[in-house]
Design a protein around this motif. Structure first.
Motif, mmCIF file in Angstrom:
data_model
loop_
_atom_site.group_PDB
_atom_site.id
_atom_site.type_symbol
_atom_site.label_atom_id
_atom_site.label_comp_id
_atom_site.label_asym_id
_atom_site.label_seq_id
_atom_site.Cartn_x
_atom_site.Cartn_y
_atom_site.Cartn_z
ATOM 1 N N UNK A 2 0.823 -1.192 0.000
ATOM 2 C CA UNK A 2 0.000 0.000 0.000
ATOM 3 C C UNK A 2 0.860 1.246 0.000
ATOM 4 N N UNK A 3 0.238 2.356 -0.444
ATOM 5 C CA UNK A 3 0.894 3.644 -0.382
ATOM 6 C C UNK A 3 0.014 4.547 0.462
ATOM 7 N N UNK A 4 0.590 5.170 1.475
ATOM 8 C CA UNK A 4 -0.118 6.109 2.330
ATOM 9 C C UNK A 4 0.377 7.507 2.012
ATOM 10 N N UNK A 5 -0.541 8.401 1.664
ATOM 11 C CA UNK A 5 -0.165 9.765 1.301
ATOM 12 C C UNK A 5 -0.448 10.695 2.463
ATOM 13 N N UNK A 6 0.541 11.498 2.816
ATOM 14 C CA UNK A 6 0.385 12.463 3.898
ATOM 15 C C UNK A 6 0.705 13.856 3.364
ATOM 16 N N UNK A 24 10.148 -3.832 5.294
ATOM 17 C CA UNK A 24 9.059 -3.857 4.336
ATOM 18 C C UNK A 24 8.201 -2.600 4.414
ATOM 19 N N UNK A 25 8.737 -1.543 5.019
ATOM 20 C CA UNK A 25 8.021 -0.280 5.114
ATOM 21 C C UNK A 25 9.013 0.857 4.882
ATOM 22 N N UNK A 26 8.649 1.792 4.016
ATOM 23 C CA UNK A 26 9.567 2.868 3.655
ATOM 24 C C UNK A 26 8.868 4.209 3.722
ATOM 25 N N UNK A 27 9.667 5.250 3.978
ATOM 26 C CA UNK A 27 9.159 6.612 3.984
ATOM 27 C C UNK A 27 9.798 7.386 2.834
ATOM 28 N N UNK A 28 8.964 8.093 2.091
ATOM 29 C CA UNK A 28 9.461 8.894 0.987
ATOM 30 C C UNK A 28 8.652 10.180 0.910
ATOM 31 N N UNK A 29 9.040 11.076 0.021
ATOM 32 C CA UNK A 29 8.367 12.371 -0.042
ATOM 33 C C UNK A 29 8.450 12.953 -1.449
ATOM 34 N N UNK A 30 7.584 13.947 -1.676
ATOM 35 C CA UNK A 30 7.481 14.574 -2.990
ATOM 36 C C UNK A 30 7.013 16.008 -2.824
ATOM 37 N N UNK A 31 7.320 16.847 -3.789
ATOM 38 C CA UNK A 31 6.754 18.188 -3.860
ATOM 39 C C UNK A 31 5.331 18.030 -4.393
ATOM 40 N N UNK A 32 4.338 18.325 -3.561
ATOM 41 C CA UNK A 32 2.947 18.089 -3.935
ATOM 42 C C UNK A 32 2.332 19.136 -4.824
ATOM 43 N N UNK A 66 5.082 5.092 2.759
ATOM 44 C CA UNK A 66 4.452 6.281 3.334
ATOM 45 C C UNK A 66 4.953 7.482 2.540
ATOM 46 N N UNK A 67 4.073 8.081 1.731
ATOM 47 C CA UNK A 67 4.439 9.192 0.855
ATOM 48 C C UNK A 67 3.965 10.514 1.466
#
Length: 278
Positions: A2-6, A24-32, A66-67
């Protein structure tokens, strides 16, 4: 899977280091706010090319990702501080960045694309813009690049507060063309039938995913998934969905590089490996 968007609170707190996450769980980020790679959608959350790409990464890795959507300026410092495991925001691979970060191989080319009104004369060479007015976003890399060529090309550069205003100048006839990043320009054309893609200026640069130095194991694991997405056409499909046309056969969206990382940059590992795609 799954992908969780915050939607993150913005500020220095985003750069505080946190404990390592499970394998098996990762944290990543993006310019929204970087359309069409990530942008707000009606009803909440974000959508875009890199959001879909992250969702597919989670599926193929059998992991939870976790995005977080936050400001671009804080992404790389937060990665270095340990807040994120890697960054899915489009990040140009340069020698300066590769000296401090570990990169996956490129998955999209980052070029300059001119757009014109639909029906405008075809442009196949920069010199054909002689005597034309080119609209750009004030202060952008495209602004400084175009102004640096004013004497050589003979075009007139007009700067606008936003790229949307620069595009509007083309639609209103105040400018012949607008130049911006290839994906942002393609998105503008996709949304407006009165615009057309014009000349593509190739920079030779690509977007990759950055990781912390020393995290080759995770980089290689995620790159293996990216390579499979290239091989089976998934990334090409996203390219058509969000940019409105298929990627070139020799583009980063299609070509699987040998080894791990982007060849020619620090952090590249010349390790022969076969694709293992399920």
């Amino acid at each position: 899977m799954t992908i969780t968007v915050r939607l993150a609170a913005l500020g220095l707190a985003a750069c505080l280091a946190g404990p390592a996450v499970a394998q098996d769980s990762y944290k990543t980020a993006i310019d929204g706010t970087f359309a069409p790679h990530a942008m707000p959608k009606l009803g909440g959350g974000i959508e875009g090319f890199n959001v879909d790409l992250t969702d597919e990464l989670a599926n193929r890795l059998g992991a939870e990702i976790d995005l977080t959507a936050t400001q671009w300026s804080g992404l790389l410092p937060a990665l270095q501080a340990g807040t994120y495991d890697f960054i899915v925001a489009p990040t140009t691979i340069t020698k300066e960045r590769a000296a401090n970060l570990l990169f996956s191989e490129g998955y999209l080319n980052t070029d300059y694309l001119f757009i014109t009104k639909k029906g405008a004369p075809e442009i196949t060479d920069l010199k054909q813009f002689e005597g034309k007015t080119i609209a750009v976003n004030k202060g952008s890399v495209y602004d400084s690049w175009a102004r640096g060529l004013e004497d050589e090309i003979g075009w007139t550069v007009e700067s606008y507060g936003t790229n949307s205003d620069a595009v509007q100048a083309v639609l209103s006839g105040r400018a012949f063309a607008n130049v911006a990043g290839n994906t942002a320009s393609a998105w503008a054309v996709k949304k407006n039938p009165n615009l057309a893609n014009s000349y593509l200026y190739k920079t030779g640069l690509v977007w990759g995913m950055p990781f912390r130095k020393g995290d080759e194991e995770l980089r290689n694991k995620i790159e293996a998934a990216l390579e499979c997405m290239k091989a089976d056409g998934f990334i090409a499909g996203l390219h058509e969905k969000w940019f409105g046309f298929a990627p070139a056969e020799d583009s980063a969206a299609v070509v699987v590089q040998p080894g791990y990382g982007e060849p020619g940059f620090e952090g590249y590992q010349d390790i022969e490996h076969e694709l293992s795609c399920s």
